[in-house]
Design a protein around this motif. Structure first.
Motif, PDB file in Angstrom:
ATOM      1  N   ASP A  46      87.433  60.269  12.390  1.00  7.81           N
ATOM      2  CA  ASP A  46      86.283  59.952  11.536  1.00  7.81           C
ATOM      3  C   ASP A  46      85.387  61.180  11.429  1.00  7.81           C
ATOM      4  OD1 ASP A  46      87.271  57.413  11.319  1.00  7.81           O
ATOM      5  OD2 ASP A  46      85.907  56.534  12.821  1.00  7.81           O
ATOM      6  N   GLN A  47      84.724  61.321  10.308  1.00  5.09           N
ATOM      7  CA  GLN A  47      83.997  62.561  10.015  1.00  5.09           C
ATOM      8  C   GLN A  47      83.003  62.942  11.112  1.00  5.09           C
ATOM      9  OE1 GLN A  47      82.061  62.555   6.210  1.00  5.09           O
ATOM     10  NE2 GLN A  47      81.310  64.642   6.395  1.00  5.09           N
ATOM     11  N   ALA A  48      82.166  61.987  11.534  1.00  5.67           N
ATOM     12  CA  ALA A  48      81.151  62.304  12.543  1.00  5.67           C
ATOM     13  C   ALA A  48      81.788  62.658  13.879  1.00  5.67           C
ATOM     14  CB  ALA A  48      80.196  61.122  12.704  1.00  5.67           C
ATOM     15  N   ASN A  49      82.806  61.894  14.292  1.00  2.16           N
ATOM     16  CA  ASN A  49      83.474  62.172  15.566  1.00  2.16           C
ATOM     17  C   ASN A  49      84.217  63.496  15.520  1.00  2.16           C
ATOM     18  OD1 ASN A  49      82.587  59.771  16.707  1.00  2.16           O
ATOM     19  ND2 ASN A  49      84.370  58.627  15.998  1.00  2.16           N
ATOM     20  N   ARG A  50      84.845  63.778  14.388  1.00  3.69           N
ATOM     21  CA  ARG A  50      85.565  65.049  14.255  1.00  3.69           C
ATOM     22  C   ARG A  50      84.601  66.228  14.362  1.00  3.69           C
ATOM     23  NH1 ARG A  50      90.609  66.445  10.428  1.00  3.69           N
ATOM     24  NH2 ARG A  50      90.686  68.693  10.758  1.00  3.69           N
ATOM     25  N   ALA A  51      83.435  66.081  13.750  1.00  2.73           N
ATOM     26  CA  ALA A  51      82.449  67.162  13.804  1.00  2.73           C
ATOM     27  C   ALA A  51      81.973  67.380  15.238  1.00  2.73           C
ATOM     28  CB  ALA A  51      81.268  66.833  12.894  1.00  2.73           C
ATOM     29  N   ALA A  52      81.773  66.270  15.979  1.00  2.00           N
ATOM     30  CA  ALA A  52      81.319  66.398  17.366  1.00  2.00           C
ATOM     31  C   ALA A  52      82.378  67.057  18.239  1.00  2.00           C
ATOM     32  CB  ALA A  52      80.969  65.008  17.911  1.00  2.00           C
ATOM     33  N   VAL A  53      83.633  66.652  18.070  1.00  2.05           N
ATOM     34  CA  VAL A  53      84.721  67.250  18.835  1.00  2.05           C
ATOM     35  C   VAL A  53      84.845  68.738  18.526  1.00  2.05           C
ATOM     36  CG1 VAL A  53      87.227  67.293  19.146  1.00  2.05           C
ATOM     37  CG2 VAL A  53      86.023  65.102  19.073  1.00  2.05           C
ATOM     38  N   THR A  54      84.805  69.065  17.261  1.00  2.00           N
ATOM     39  CA  THR A  54      84.934  70.459  16.852  1.00  2.00           C
ATOM     40  C   THR A  54      83.813  71.312  17.427  1.00  2.00           C
ATOM     41  OG1 THR A  54      86.033  69.784  14.801  1.00  2.00           O
ATOM     42  CG2 THR A  54      85.083  72.004  14.854  1.00  2.00           C
ATOM     43  N   GLU A  55      82.605  70.746  17.463  1.00  2.24           N
ATOM     44  CA  GLU A  55      81.466  71.483  18.011  1.00  2.24           C
ATOM     45  C   GLU A  55      81.663  71.776  19.496  1.00  2.24           C
ATOM     46  OE1 GLU A  55      76.593  71.051  18.588  1.00  2.24           O
ATOM     47  OE2 GLU A  55      77.761  69.455  17.624  1.00  2.24           O
ATOM     48  N   VAL A  56      82.104  70.757  20.253  1.00  4.23           N
ATOM     49  CA  VAL A  56      82.311  70.945  21.692  1.00  4.23           C
ATOM     50  C   VAL A  56      83.411  71.963  21.950  1.00  4.23           C
ATOM     51  CG1 VAL A  56      83.096  69.835  23.811  1.00  4.23           C
ATOM     52  CG2 VAL A  56      81.472  68.668  22.318  1.00  4.23           C
ATOM     53  N   VAL A  57      84.529  71.841  21.226  1.00  4.69           N
ATOM     54  CA  VAL A  57      85.644  72.781  21.411  1.00  4.69           C
ATOM     55  C   VAL A  57      85.199  74.198  21.085  1.00  4.69           C
ATOM     56  CG1 VAL A  57      87.945  73.431  20.599  1.00  4.69           C
ATOM     57  CG2 VAL A  57      87.406  71.029  21.028  1.00  4.69           C
ATOM     58  N   GLY A  58      84.382  74.344  20.038  1.00  2.00           N
ATOM     59  CA  GLY A  58      83.887  75.665  19.671  1.00  2.00           C
ATOM     60  C   GLY A  58      83.024  76.281  20.758  1.00  2.00           C
ATOM     61  N   LYS A  59      82.153  75.459  21.354  1.00  2.00           N
ATOM     62  CA  LYS A  59      81.291  75.965  22.425  1.00  2.00           C
ATOM     63  C   LYS A  59      82.106  76.360  23.660  1.00  2.00           C
ATOM     64  CE  LYS A  59      77.024  73.561  21.152  1.00  2.00           C
ATOM     65  NZ  LYS A  59      76.001  72.559  21.557  1.00  2.00           N
ATOM     66  N   VAL A  60      83.091  75.532  23.998  1.00  2.00           N
ATOM     67  CA  VAL A  60      83.942  75.853  25.147  1.00  2.00           C
ATOM     68  C   VAL A  60      84.710  77.147  24.892  1.00  2.00           C
ATOM     69  CG1 VAL A  60      85.940  75.108  26.500  1.00  2.00           C
ATOM     70  CG2 VAL A  60      84.153  73.475  25.912  1.00  2.00           C
ATOM     71  N   GLY A  61      85.190  77.307  23.667  1.00  2.00           N
ATOM     72  CA  GLY A  61      85.941  78.511  23.332  1.00  2.00           C
ATOM     73  C   GLY A  61      85.107  79.776  23.410  1.00  2.00           C
ATOM     74  N   GLY A  62      83.782  79.629  23.309  1.00  2.00           N
ATOM     75  CA  GLY A  62      82.896  80.786  23.374  1.00  2.00           C
ATOM     76  C   GLY A  62      82.426  81.138  24.766  1.00  2.00           C
ATOM     77  N   LEU A  63      82.835  80.351  25.777  1.00  2.00           N
ATOM     78  CA  LEU A  63      82.414  80.623  27.144  1.00  2.00           C
ATOM     79  C   LEU A  63      83.113  81.858  27.704  1.00  2.00           C
ATOM     80  CD1 LEU A  63      82.502  77.011  28.647  1.00  2.00           C
ATOM     81  CD2 LEU A  63      80.469  78.313  27.997  1.00  2.00           C
ATOM     82  N   ASP A  64      82.435  82.532  28.626  1.00  2.00           N
ATOM     83  CA  ASP A  64      83.054  83.660  29.319  1.00  2.00           C
ATOM     84  C   ASP A  64      84.288  83.164  30.073  1.00  2.00           C
ATOM     85  OD1 ASP A  64      81.050  85.267  28.417  1.00  2.00           O
ATOM     86  OD2 ASP A  64      79.861  85.179  30.268  1.00  2.00           O
ATOM     87  N   GLN A  65      85.290  83.997  30.142  1.00  2.00           N
ATOM     88  CA  GLN A  65      86.558  83.745  30.845  1.00  2.00           C
ATOM     89  C   GLN A  65      87.503  82.815  30.085  1.00  2.00           C
ATOM     90  OE1 GLN A  65      85.357  82.371  34.787  1.00  2.00           O
ATOM     91  NE2 GLN A  65      85.422  84.473  35.562  1.00  2.00           N
TER      92      GLN A  65
END
Length: 361
Positions: A46-65
């Motif tokens: 669903d659009q809202a859930n997909r946006a939330a998942v994508t946001e979290v994955v993006g933040k995790v991908g930007g973490l050091d290491q």
């Protein structure tokens, strides 16, 4: 302590289910999985859930290491029913070197154990979902990885019941894959972890795990001993208010599993009795469970030489199975069709095969 069943379980898991077994990149750095579960009645697509998942994955991908956090929508890591998405995270360092300096806040050791325990439960659920999703090598490997990681997390939490439950998942997988000796060792560790629990249903769950593994390994003495111990435990009053995974091991589930253990041991009359008991306990409202029990009961009756009884039972099985989406039901349908090939001259047998073919198509 080295030499105990628990230590052997750790050694076996590291040998059979290494923590990083997804390729050369994983062998260099730690890996983890993020599990996203949609709220009831919704989907992760669903659009809202997909946006939330994508946001979290993006933040995790930007973490050091972190080398990479895979987008679940771009890697087909979404369950068929849309309820769950999985994001694989790869680190540039090994697990012991992952820096937690970026984590906000502090917590006590007790809170840390609670976090490990909660994560262990979630990871175990992901393993069960992967196992129930299909019987492909990829899904089996995914389930194994989740169960093994759930065990490690439970060990960090110091939670004996969660540790035993994760070992149960791995033992069942070993049985399915034909690793009989490994299944017995994991079952023994499972029983050791659950030995001092106050939850009788959990004890019955783990004792039945070892009984099943031993029966598959043709060790009648061990299987009979632990089946009796599981029967004693399931007969005790359940712990009120317990919501653990093992606490849901009901007398009906025990009767079904015990029936199949007895069938493996060749005690077909007792197996039939236990399967009838399972049907009586489950009633008519749990179609998936009832269908699987009926399929197994048909097989037992066939082995008893009661062909008419087997076909009557399988007819009821098909009535229950129609419309149910389940790996176990599909496997039971295939098994029934194969067994009925021997009775090509019996019209009802061919009718059952045709009905099963329509359900599996």
């Amino acid at each position: 302590m080295p030499g105990t069943e628990s230590q052997r379980a750790f050694d076996l898991i590291e040998e059979r289910f290494p923590a990083n077994s997804t390729g050369s990149a994983a062998s260099e750095g730690a890996s983890a999985k993020l599990v996203f579960v949609a709220p009831d009645g919704e989907k992760v697509t669903d659009q809202a859930n997909r946006a939330a998942v994508t946001e979290v994955v993006g933040k995790v991908g930007g973490l050091d290491q972190v080398v990479r956090a895979a987008d679940p929508y771009g890697t087909a890591a979404v369950s068929k029913d849309g309820s769950t998405a999985y994001a694989s995270v790869t680190f540039e360092v090994k697990a012991k070197d992952v820096d937690d300096a970026g984590l906000e806040g502090r917590f006590t050791e007790a809170t840390g154990r609670e976090l490990f325990a909660a994560t262990s439960q979630l990871v175990h659920l992901a393993g069960w979902m992967a196992q129930d999703e299909g019987d492909t090598p990829e899904l089996r490997g995914l389930a194994q990885g989740y169960y093994a990681h759930s065990f490690r997390l439970a060990a960090e939490a110091g939670d004996a019941e969660l540790s035993a439950t994760a070992l149960r998942g791995l033992a069942v997988q070993c049985v399915d894959l034909g690793y009989r000796a490994e299944a017995v060792q994991l079952g023994e560790a499972c029983v050791e972890y659950g030995r001092h629990l106050d939850n009788p249903r959990a004890v019955a769950y783990y004792e039945a795990t070892l009984a099943n593994a031993a029966a598959q390994d043709d060790d009648r003495h061990m299987a009979t001993k632990h089946l009796a111990m599981s029967e004693t435990a399931i007969g005790r009053p359940a712990v009120a208010g317990s919501d653990s995974w093992a606490a849901h091991y009901s007398p009906g589930r025990w009767a079904h599993e015990s029936g199949m253990i007895l069938s493996r041991l060749g005690d077909l009359d007792a197996a039939e009795e236990h399967l009838h008991l399972a049907l009586d306990i489950h009633g008519l409202d749990r179609r998936r469970t009832r269908a699987i029990v009926l399929a197994d009961l048909g097989g037992v009756r066939l082995r008893q030489g009661d062909i008419d009884g087997a076909m009557a039972t399988w007819r009821d099985f098909l009535d229950c199975a129609d419309g149910i989406r389940s790996v176990k039901v599909q496997a039971a349908l295939r098994d029934m069709r194969v067994r009925l090939r021997r009775y090509s001259a019996v019209p009802e047998a061919q009718q059952l095969r045709e009905r099963a073919g329509h359900i599996t198509d």
